[in-house]
Structures are given as structure tokens and as C-alpha cells.
Design a protein around this motif. Structure first.
Motif, PDB file in Angstrom:
ATOM      1  N   THR A 267      51.214 111.481  53.500  1.00  0.00           N
ATOM      2  CA  THR A 267      52.676 111.579  53.474  1.00  0.00           C
ATOM      3  C   THR A 267      53.318 110.747  52.375  1.00  0.00           C
ATOM      4  O   THR A 267      54.423 111.039  51.957  1.00  0.00           O
ATOM      5  N   GLY A 268      52.633 109.727  51.887  1.00  0.00           N
ATOM      6  CA  GLY A 268      53.134 108.926  50.782  1.00  0.00           C
ATOM      7  C   GLY A 268      52.507 109.309  49.449  1.00  0.00           C
ATOM      8  O   GLY A 268      52.829 108.736  48.426  1.00  0.00           O
ATOM      9  N   GLY A 269      51.595 110.272  49.473  1.00  0.00           N
ATOM     10  CA  GLY A 269      50.977 110.771  48.254  1.00  0.00           C
ATOM     11  C   GLY A 269      49.519 110.368  48.097  1.00  0.00           C
ATOM     12  O   GLY A 269      49.017 109.484  48.779  1.00  0.00           O
ATOM     13  N   ALA A 270      48.849 111.075  47.203  1.00  0.00           N
ATOM     14  CA  ALA A 270      47.453 110.807  46.857  1.00  0.00           C
ATOM     15  C   ALA A 270      47.354 110.775  45.338  1.00  0.00           C
ATOM     16  O   ALA A 270      48.013 111.552  44.651  1.00  0.00           O
ATOM     17  N   LYS A 271      46.520 109.873  44.833  1.00  0.00           N
ATOM     18  CA  LYS A 271      46.300 109.754  43.384  1.00  0.00           C
ATOM     19  C   LYS A 271      44.808 109.829  43.124  1.00  0.00           C
ATOM     20  O   LYS A 271      44.042 109.048  43.687  1.00  0.00           O
TER      21      LYS A 271
ATOM     22  N   PHE B 264      50.432 106.510  53.121  1.00  0.00           N
ATOM     23  CA  PHE B 264      50.969 107.172  54.310  1.00  0.00           C
ATOM     24  C   PHE B 264      52.253 106.474  54.739  1.00  0.00           C
ATOM     25  O   PHE B 264      52.321 105.244  54.723  1.00  0.00           O
ATOM     26  N   HIS B 265      53.255 107.232  55.159  1.00  0.00           N
ATOM     27  CA  HIS B 265      54.495 106.618  55.627  1.00  0.00           C
ATOM     28  C   HIS B 265      54.283 105.810  56.898  1.00  0.00           C
ATOM     29  O   HIS B 265      54.982 104.829  57.133  1.00  0.00           O
ATOM     30  N   ASP B 266      53.311 106.205  57.737  1.00  0.00           N
ATOM     31  CA  ASP B 266      53.078 105.470  58.977  1.00  0.00           C
ATOM     32  C   ASP B 266      52.254 104.200  58.759  1.00  0.00           C
ATOM     33  O   ASP B 266      52.200 103.342  59.630  1.00  0.00           O
ATOM     34  N   PHE B 267      51.592 104.060  57.611  1.00  0.00           N
ATOM     35  CA  PHE B 267      50.866 102.851  57.227  1.00  0.00           C
ATOM     36  C   PHE B 267      51.237 102.555  55.775  1.00  0.00           C
ATOM     37  O   PHE B 267      50.481 102.892  54.863  1.00  0.00           O
ATOM     38  N   PRO B 268      52.411 101.946  55.537  1.00  0.00           N
ATOM     39  CA  PRO B 268      52.911 101.763  54.170  1.00  0.00           C
ATOM     40  C   PRO B 268      51.944 101.010  53.258  1.00  0.00           C
ATOM     41  O   PRO B 268      51.204 100.139  53.695  1.00  0.00           O
ATOM     42  N   GLY B 269      51.987 101.397  52.003  1.00  0.00           N
ATOM     43  CA  GLY B 269      51.139 100.808  50.983  1.00  0.00           C
ATOM     44  C   GLY B 269      50.016 101.753  50.606  1.00  0.00           C
ATOM     45  O   GLY B 269      49.675 102.658  51.357  1.00  0.00           O
ATOM     46  N   GLU B 270      49.456 101.539  49.423  1.00  0.00           N
ATOM     47  CA  GLU B 270      48.352 102.381  48.967  1.00  0.00           C
ATOM     48  C   GLU B 270      47.025 101.857  49.502  1.00  0.00           C
ATOM     49  O   GLU B 270      46.816 100.646  49.587  1.00  0.00           O
TER      50      GLU B 270
ATOM     51  N   TRP C  70      49.340 124.085  57.169  1.00  0.00           N
ATOM     52  CA  TRP C  70      49.751 124.211  55.781  1.00  0.00           C
ATOM     53  C   TRP C  70      49.013 125.350  55.085  1.00  0.00           C
ATOM     54  O   TRP C  70      49.630 126.184  54.409  1.00  0.00           O
ATOM     55  N   LEU C  71      47.685 125.406  55.237  1.00  0.00           N
ATOM     56  CA  LEU C  71      46.916 126.445  54.548  1.00  0.00           C
ATOM     57  C   LEU C  71      47.202 127.846  55.085  1.00  0.00           C
ATOM     58  O   LEU C  71      47.266 128.804  54.321  1.00  0.00           O
ATOM     59  N   GLU C  72      47.352 127.977  56.378  1.00  0.00           N
ATOM     60  CA  GLU C  72      47.545 129.302  56.963  1.00  0.00           C
ATOM     61  C   GLU C  72      48.999 129.757  56.980  1.00  0.00           C
ATOM     62  O   GLU C  72      49.262 130.963  56.912  1.00  0.00           O
ATOM     63  N   HIS C  73      49.957 128.808  57.061  1.00  0.00           N
ATOM     64  CA  HIS C  73      51.351 129.196  57.259  1.00  0.00           C
ATOM     65  C   HIS C  73      52.345 128.501  56.325  1.00  0.00           C
ATOM     66  O   HIS C  73      53.541 128.756  56.412  1.00  0.00           O
ATOM     67  N   GLY C  74      51.867 127.597  55.462  1.00  0.00           N
ATOM     68  CA  GLY C  74      52.758 126.900  54.536  1.00  0.00           C
ATOM     69  C   GLY C  74      53.668 125.895  55.202  1.00  0.00           C
ATOM     70  O   GLY C  74      54.697 125.521  54.648  1.00  0.00           O
ATOM     71  N   ILE C  75      53.304 125.422  56.383  1.00  0.00           N
ATOM     72  CA  ILE C  75      54.124 124.478  57.139  1.00  0.00           C
ATOM     73  C   ILE C  75      53.515 123.073  57.042  1.00  0.00           C
ATOM     74  O   ILE C  75      52.323 122.904  57.271  1.00  0.00           O
ATOM     75  N   ASN C  76      54.348 122.087  56.718  1.00  0.00           N
ATOM     76  CA  ASN C  76      53.905 120.695  56.675  1.00  0.00           C
ATOM     77  C   ASN C  76      54.279 120.034  58.005  1.00  0.00           C
ATOM     78  O   ASN C  76      55.430 119.664  58.217  1.00  0.00           O
ATOM     79  N   LEU C  77      53.314 119.880  58.900  1.00  0.00           N
ATOM     80  CA  LEU C  77      53.555 119.299  60.213  1.00  0.00           C
ATOM     81  C   LEU C  77      53.929 117.824  60.150  1.00  0.00           C
ATOM     82  O   LEU C  77      54.607 117.314  61.048  1.00  0.00           O
ATOM     83  N   ARG C  78      53.499 117.120  59.122  1.00  0.00           N
ATOM     84  CA  ARG C  78      53.719 115.664  59.051  1.00  0.00           C
ATOM     85  C   ARG C  78      55.039 115.297  58.383  1.00  0.00           C
ATOM     86  O   ARG C  78      55.461 114.150  58.480  1.00  0.00           O
ATOM     87  N   GLU C  79      55.688 116.249  57.728  1.00  0.00           N
ATOM     88  CA  GLU C  79      56.938 115.930  57.041  1.00  0.00           C
ATOM     89  C   GLU C  79      57.988 115.418  58.027  1.00  0.00           C
ATOM     90  O   GLU C  79      58.286 116.062  59.023  1.00  0.00           O
ATOM     91  N   GLY C  80      58.501 114.226  57.746  1.00  0.00           N
ATOM     92  CA  GLY C  80      59.522 113.618  58.584  1.00  0.00           C
ATOM     93  C   GLY C  80      59.006 113.018  59.876  1.00  0.00           C
ATOM     94  O   GLY C  80      59.772 112.435  60.639  1.00  0.00           O
ATOM     95  N   MET C  81      57.735 113.128  60.137  1.00  0.00           N
ATOM     96  CA  MET C  81      57.186 112.638  61.395  1.00  0.00           C
ATOM     97  C   MET C  81      57.128 111.118  61.461  1.00  0.00           C
ATOM     98  O   MET C  81      57.287 110.531  62.520  1.00  0.00           O
ATOM     99  N   PHE C  82      56.914 110.460  60.320  1.00  0.00           N
ATOM    100  CA  PHE C  82      56.709 109.016  60.325  1.00  0.00           C
ATOM    101  C   PHE C  82      57.754 108.233  59.531  1.00  0.00           C
ATOM    102  O   PHE C  82      57.664 107.039  59.424  1.00  0.00           O
TER     103      PHE C  82
END
Length: 152
Positions: free
Chosen positions: A34-38, A51-57, A139-151
């Protein structure tokens, strides 16, 4: 008692597409980190996840990648600072093509200390990986992000 677990789920997409959704940081960021991947997950690389639920990289050290078959990585166990010196657990993600065109994804994690803090951390990660599988499927089957806004 050795602390480890395994979760799995079937995703209605070909194995190559499911595998890419994990190793490609742009795709992984769409449904899981949720906070991105590099960084692309490749053998010997260290990538960063947030991750927004565990801040920091978080550094994720890639041990082994076999195209369309498996990804093995290590990352720091999340027991908290009071649990003693840091240590890593090992995650193995396997991708199996099924006869009907779907992909069976299995995620196993192991290596926690056999302590109450290790047990609690392993349960938390088991919950998180099952949620990751559900988010990947949506996400893969329906294009829905279940985690968006969750944390956040």
C-alpha cells in the motif's frame, strides 16, 4: 514446535501473469504494498516494500527466483523491539499452472523464534498473506484494489 505456515489460493489467470504481478514492483504496488514497492524481485536483489499499516520501508532480500515457478525471500521478523535482536524469516511463494488455466499460488513462511512474540508475529503474517492472496485475486481478476483505504 516449529513456527511456520502455508496458505494458498487459485487465481483465474495464467501463471505468467500471476508471477509478474508479484515480481514487478509497479504491479505489486497496485494491490499489496500500500505504500509502494521499489525494485524488481530477482535473485540476489534487495527490494524495498512499504505498507500504510506498518509505516516505513522494509528491505526484502531476494534469495531465489525461478521464472513462473517460485520466489524465495527473507525479511525481518516483526516481533517488536522488546523481543530481542532482529532476525529474518523466509517466505516461499510458489506458482503452479492448473489444467483449467488458473494458477495455484502457495505462500509459506517460516523461521520465527519459538516464543510467545514469535507465535504472535507468525499469526499476524499468516493473516497478512491470506489477505494478500485475496487482494491479488481481486485485482488480477476484477481490477479491484481491496487494500486501498483500508489502513490509511
Amino acid at each position: 514446535m516449529e513456527l511456520k505456515f502455508r496458505v494458498s489460493g487459485r487465481i483465474a489467470k495464467p501463471v505468467a501473469e500471476v508471477f509478474e504481478a508479484v515480481v514487478d514492483p509497479a504491479k505489486l504496488s497496485r494491490y499489496f504494498t500500500t505504500g509502494g514497492a521499489k525494485g524488481r524481485m530477482e535473485t540476489g536483489a534487495t527490494v524495498m516494500w512499504s505498507f500504510h499499516d506498518f509505516p516505513g520501508e522494509f528491505p526484502v532480500r531476494i534469495v531465489d527466483v525461478v521464472q513462473n515457478e517460485k520466489v524465495v525471500f527473507q525479511w525481518e521478523a516483526n516481533e517488536g523491539p522488546e523481543a530481542g535482536p532482529p532476525y529474518d524469516t523466509t517466505v516461499t511463494m510458489q506458482f503452479e499452472p492448473l489444467e483449467d488455466g488458473r494458477t495455484l499460488v502457495t505462500i509459506a513462511e517460516e523461521g520465527w523464534r519459538e516464543t510467545p512474540a514469535g507465535l504472535k508475529a507468525s499469526y499476524g503474517n499468516c493473516e497478512g498473506w491470506m489477505q494478500a492472496l485475496c487482494a491479488m485475486k481481486a485485482w488480477l481478476e476484477h481490477g479491484i484494489n481491496l487494500r486501498e483505504g483500508m489502513f490509511k
